[in-house]
Design a protein around this motif. Structure first.
Motif, PDB file in Angstrom:
ATOM      1  N   THR B 106     -57.187  25.055  12.696  1.00 33.02           N
ATOM      2  CA  THR B 106     -57.611  23.665  12.883  1.00 33.02           C
ATOM      3  C   THR B 106     -58.251  23.581  14.256  1.00 33.02           C
ATOM      4  OG1 THR B 106     -55.547  23.160  11.805  1.00 33.02           O
ATOM      5  CG2 THR B 106     -56.867  21.302  12.510  1.00 33.02           C
ATOM      6  N   PRO B 139     -56.833  14.029  11.134  1.00 34.31           N
ATOM      7  CA  PRO B 139     -55.891  15.069  11.564  1.00 34.31           C
ATOM      8  C   PRO B 139     -54.769  15.308  10.564  1.00 34.31           C
ATOM      9  CG  PRO B 139     -56.434  13.663  13.401  1.00 34.31           C
ATOM     10  CD  PRO B 139     -57.134  13.081  12.215  1.00 34.31           C
ATOM     11  N   GLU B 140     -54.271  14.210   9.968  1.00 31.77           N
ATOM     12  CA  GLU B 140     -53.206  14.395   8.986  1.00 31.77           C
ATOM     13  C   GLU B 140     -53.695  15.164   7.779  1.00 31.77           C
ATOM     14  OE1 GLU B 140     -51.222  10.724   7.861  1.00 31.77           O
ATOM     15  OE2 GLU B 140     -51.091  10.275  10.010  1.00 31.77           O
ATOM     16  N   GLU B 143     -54.154  18.797   8.674  1.00 31.90           N
ATOM     17  CA  GLU B 143     -52.871  19.498   8.691  1.00 31.90           C
ATOM     18  C   GLU B 143     -52.412  19.789   7.272  1.00 31.90           C
ATOM     19  OE1 GLU B 143     -50.414  21.415  11.082  1.00 31.90           O
ATOM     20  OE2 GLU B 143     -52.146  20.213  11.674  1.00 31.90           O
ATOM     21  N   GLU B 144     -52.532  18.771   6.443  1.00 34.34           N
ATOM     22  CA  GLU B 144     -52.107  18.879   5.045  1.00 34.34           C
ATOM     23  C   GLU B 144     -52.919  19.951   4.326  1.00 34.34           C
ATOM     24  OE1 GLU B 144     -52.174  14.957   3.137  1.00 34.34           O
ATOM     25  OE2 GLU B 144     -52.923  16.013   1.370  1.00 34.34           O
ATOM     26  N   ARG B 146     -54.503  22.446   5.656  1.00 36.29           N
ATOM     27  CA  ARG B 146     -54.181  23.768   6.163  1.00 36.29           C
ATOM     28  C   ARG B 146     -52.910  24.284   5.512  1.00 36.29           C
ATOM     29  NH1 ARG B 146     -52.927  24.790  12.326  1.00 36.29           N
ATOM     30  NH2 ARG B 146     -50.978  24.013  11.492  1.00 36.29           N
ATOM     31  N   GLU B 147     -51.911  23.418   5.440  1.00 34.39           N
ATOM     32  CA  GLU B 147     -50.661  23.798   4.800  1.00 34.39           C
ATOM     33  C   GLU B 147     -50.878  24.170   3.337  1.00 34.39           C
ATOM     34  OE1 GLU B 147     -47.408  24.312   5.725  1.00 34.39           O
ATOM     35  OE2 GLU B 147     -48.536  24.451   7.582  1.00 34.39           O
TER      36      GLU B 147
END
Lengths: 607, 162
Positions: B106, B139-140, B143-144, B146-147
């Motif tokens: 990220t 950003p959320e 992150e999501e 990427r996970e």
């Protein structure tokens, strides 16, 4: 970081209990903490327990060729590497200081010369001391599943390369090194930009032994729980290709070596004493031909071209002299070179792409070349020319046969691009010619260098021919297990990409392609492609078909991955059946080994 | 198919303006210098105006491209692969199978950070499109994503990544 457990094609060790431990190195399991202190002694084989352990530097100042036993004993470089490395270093530092000296003191004052001389001597002495320390510090060790190297004089580095990860092992020797009986060993893995391990230099028999052992991968235990000795296994080496004198002659005559023109410039300027005029037979010109200016230039160009050509031919000749390609259990091995001798191995299960290249003069003679690409070399890595894994030139039928022996496949009839692609090339070439004509017209009207600008209009005749040739030389085929893509008239390259090597599939459509409903599809692989430069791309195909190809490539990849996974499970079950009760001990040993190799991997990635 | 966060548009427009500003500055500045040194062109002012015109064109062009880019950009997290569509002039559609993911990053550049956006970069071992970036993500969501990619990459485990 890469993983390779292609048990399917790994003829050497695929049927062993080790393959049952493959799961141990998958990414999710790489969480165990590194244990650097244990790495040195844990993996000792019972066979050679007596001489284990890190030897202090003074114990073995020399590595006799006979002492290369199977045990994971630490080994040093060949002692001759100290004088050799010092010498090559001295030459480079010496010449550096020499040139600095020339630049700094054009008058050549005596005091300055003495000072510079002293500096050179000090530099050389420091170099020798450094090389001696380097030799003293350098230790390498071949354990049953890693290759460990400890090196560095000022900052020290301990590196462990899991044998499973090794992509290529090259051995290089130049004339002087051959006289000394030493060789350089280069070990490549897929990660990183540079060569992972370089051994400069070891004994040549040791180099060959290392090459053989490193490519064999992790070692298996025999039935009595010991690791097998190194057997001098030259027995099942199958000769695939040996360059013929006529092939070498054609190759040398028609290869243009980029370095040759530079060398030719230097050689010519030395030969002429920095005065190009001496090379031109002026008396001849003066007596017979008027207009010496242009003729002299023509002469200079001609002489330069001939010199560059001769040098290029000589370079190519020495580079590919004695090219041999052999196959030993699941591995290709090549040797080549007259002055600098190269030999390298290409593990068959790590082949990413095959490239058949038929360049124009060679194609007319019915010859082509073959490149076997692995992920060993990073793209754009300059030094990789030394180890290119290609058959430089062979008769077209032999090239196809060789390709078949690497990947069991025949290049089928290819699917042509639609006819509107040919129109596109026609328009493109027409625009190029139009620009040329306009340029020469502008020159003719403003200056008097060019007079007959309309002569360039003749090029228009070539436009349809060029467009057609470009069109006919392009094509692709979507097979069940392979993707084929061909392009290029001057250098016709056919790429053979196994579906399960595809990294990503890219559909590309420029605005010009959009107008004609065309698109290009690229099947990208991890192949370094340092030699042939291009990925497998189907150019200018119908954009609907392009989307279909893209989708199918992904589907076939997934399908093949499932198949391979299935196959691995079957293999594992098969080996379980064989091992059963008495082998339980060994299974735990294997697990431990794998745990270890995943540790070392983590350590490797920290570098 | 998922679109990017609309806030990425001002980010791209800002970057386009900054870059065009630099290019235009060099152009006009160069023209001014050439005009000043009168021994060359005799100080023709029209050269400066030509440079200004070119700079203005570059600015308009870049802004238009940046505007259009948002409309083209889309991606899709599919069952076995990640699909990305982008490109104003050259339309590029990329399929990256999850098995081939090497790692996922990220990133947050200064302009992106000012509007609270992030970029997810996906790496494969490939030679050409070795890294693919999905910009303009909340950003959320970044992150999501990427996970999610990490999970999918591990799920399709077992095969060598090369």
């Amino acid at each position: 970081m890469t993983e390779d457990h292609d048990t399917e094609r790994e003829t050497g060790s695929g049927d062993s209990p080790h393959s049952s431990g493959d799961e141990g190195v998958r990414p999710s399991d790489r969480t165990s903490t590194p244990e650097p202190s244990e790495g040195a002694t844990r993996d000792d084989a019972p066979a050679s327990g007596a001489n284990d352990g890190p030897a202090p530097p003074n114990d073995e100042p020399e590595t006799p060729p006979g002492a290369v036993s199977a045990g994971p004993k630490e080994q040093q470089l060949h002692p001759a590497s100290v004088p050799y490395r010092s010498l090559s270093r001295s030459v480079s530092t010496g010449s550096l200081f020499f040139f600095i000296g020339i630049v700094a003191s054009p008058g050549g004052a005596g005091a300055n010369l003495v000072l510079i001389g002293a500096m050179v001597v000090v530099g050389i002495l420091v170099g020798i001391a450094y090389e001696f320390a380097y030799y003293q510090r350098f230790r390498y060790r071949l354990t049953n599943d890693t290759f460990d190297v400890a090196s560095g004089v000022v900052s020290r580095r301990d590196r462990e390369v899991p044998l499973r990860r090794i992509q290529n092992v090259d051995v290089r020797q130049n004339v002087l090194q051959r006289a000394l009986g030493i060789a350089a060993v280069h070990v490549e893995t897929a990660g990183g930009g540079a060569t992972e391990v370089t051994l400069q230099y070891v004994d040549e028999t040791e180099a060959r032994r290392l090459q053989r052992r490193l490519r064999d991968g992790p070692r298996e235990r025999t039935e009595n729980g010991e690791f097998p000795e190194d057997e001098a296994d030259e027995e099942d080496e199958e000769l695939l290709f040996e360059i013929q004198p006529n092939e070498l002659a054609i190759l040398s005559a028609f290869t243009i070596d980029p370095g040759a023109s530079v060398l030719a410039t230097i050689a010519l300027s030395f030969a002429s004493g920095f005065d190009p005029a001496t090379l031109i037979p002026l008396d001849f010109i003066e007596t017979d031909l008027p207009g010496t200016g242009l003729v002299a230039i023509a002469w200079a160009v001609l002489i330069f071209a001939v010199a560059a050509w001769v040098l290029s031919a000589a370079l190519t000749f020495t580079r590919y002299y004695g090219f041999r390609l052999t196959r030993t259990n699941g591995e290709l091995r090549y040797e080549r070179g007259l002055l600098q001798r190269y030999s390298g191995t290409i593990p068959l299960e790590k082949v990413q792409t095959l490239t058949i290249k038929e360049s124009v003069p060679f194609r007319w003679f019915g010859y082509g070349s073959l490149a076997v690409e692995t992920a060993g070399y990073a793209p754009g890595q300059s030094g990789s020319r030394g180890a290119e894994s290609a058959v430089p030139l062979a008769e077209a039928g032999r090239v196809r046969e060789l390709a078949r022996s690497v990947e069991p496949v025949e290049v089928p009839d290819l699917e042509r691009s639609p006819r509107r692609a040919r129109e596109r090339y026609g328009v493109r070439y027409f625009l190029v010619v139009a620009a040329l004509v306009a340029g020469s017209y502008a020159l003719a009207t403003t200056t008097d260098v060019v007079v007959d600008w309309y002569v360039t209009l003749v090029l228009l005749v070539l436009v349809p021919v060029a467009a057609h040739l470009k069109w006919t030389n392009r094509g692709f085929h979507l097979g069940d297990t392979y993707f084929f893509a061909r392009t290029g008239f001057w250098r016709r390259t056919t790429k053979i990409v196994p579906h399960y090597r595809v990294q990503s599939v890219v559909y590309n459509q420029t605005i010009f392609q959009r107008r004609r409903r065309l698109a290009s599809v690229t099947a990208d692989t991890a192949s370094s492609a340092a030699f042939f430069g291009r990925a497998g791309t189907a150019y200018d195909i119908d954009h609907g078909r392009a989307l279909e190809v893209q989708r199918t490539l992904n589907e076939r990849l997934q399908e093949q991955l499932r198949q391979r996974k299935h196959q691995r499970v079957l293999d594992r079950l098969a080996t379980r059946d064989w091992s059963d009760e008495p082998m339980r001990d060994e299974a735990t040993q294997d697990e431990r080994d794998d745990e270890r190799s995943s540790d070392t991997e983590d350590r490797g990635s920290l570098e | 198919m998922e679109r990017l966060d609309p806030r990425v548009r001002p980010v791209w427009l800002t970057i386009a303006v900054i870059r065009a500003g630099f290019a235009g500055g060099f152009l006009v500045g160069g023209a001014a210098i050439v005009t000043e040194s009168t021994d060359w062109t005799g100080g023709d002012v029209r050269l400066i105006w030509a440079a200004v015109a070119v700079a203005a064109f570059v600015l308009v062009f870049r802004v238009a491209v940046a505007w259009q880019r948002y409309r083209v950009w889309r991606f899709d997290v599919r069952e076995d692969s990640l699909y990305i569509e982008r490109g104003v002039f050259t339309r590029i559609k990329t399929v990256v199978p999850y098995v081939r993911l090497q790692h996922v990053d990220t990133q947050r550049g200064p302009v992106e950070r000012s509007v609270g956006l992030a970029t997810v970069v996906i790496y494969t071992a490939g030679s050409r499109s070795a890294d693919v970036a999905i910009p303009g993500l909340d950003p959320e969501r970044a992150e999501e994503l990427r996970e999610e990619l990490r999970r999918l990459a591990i799920e399709s485990e077992g095969e060598d990544a090369v």
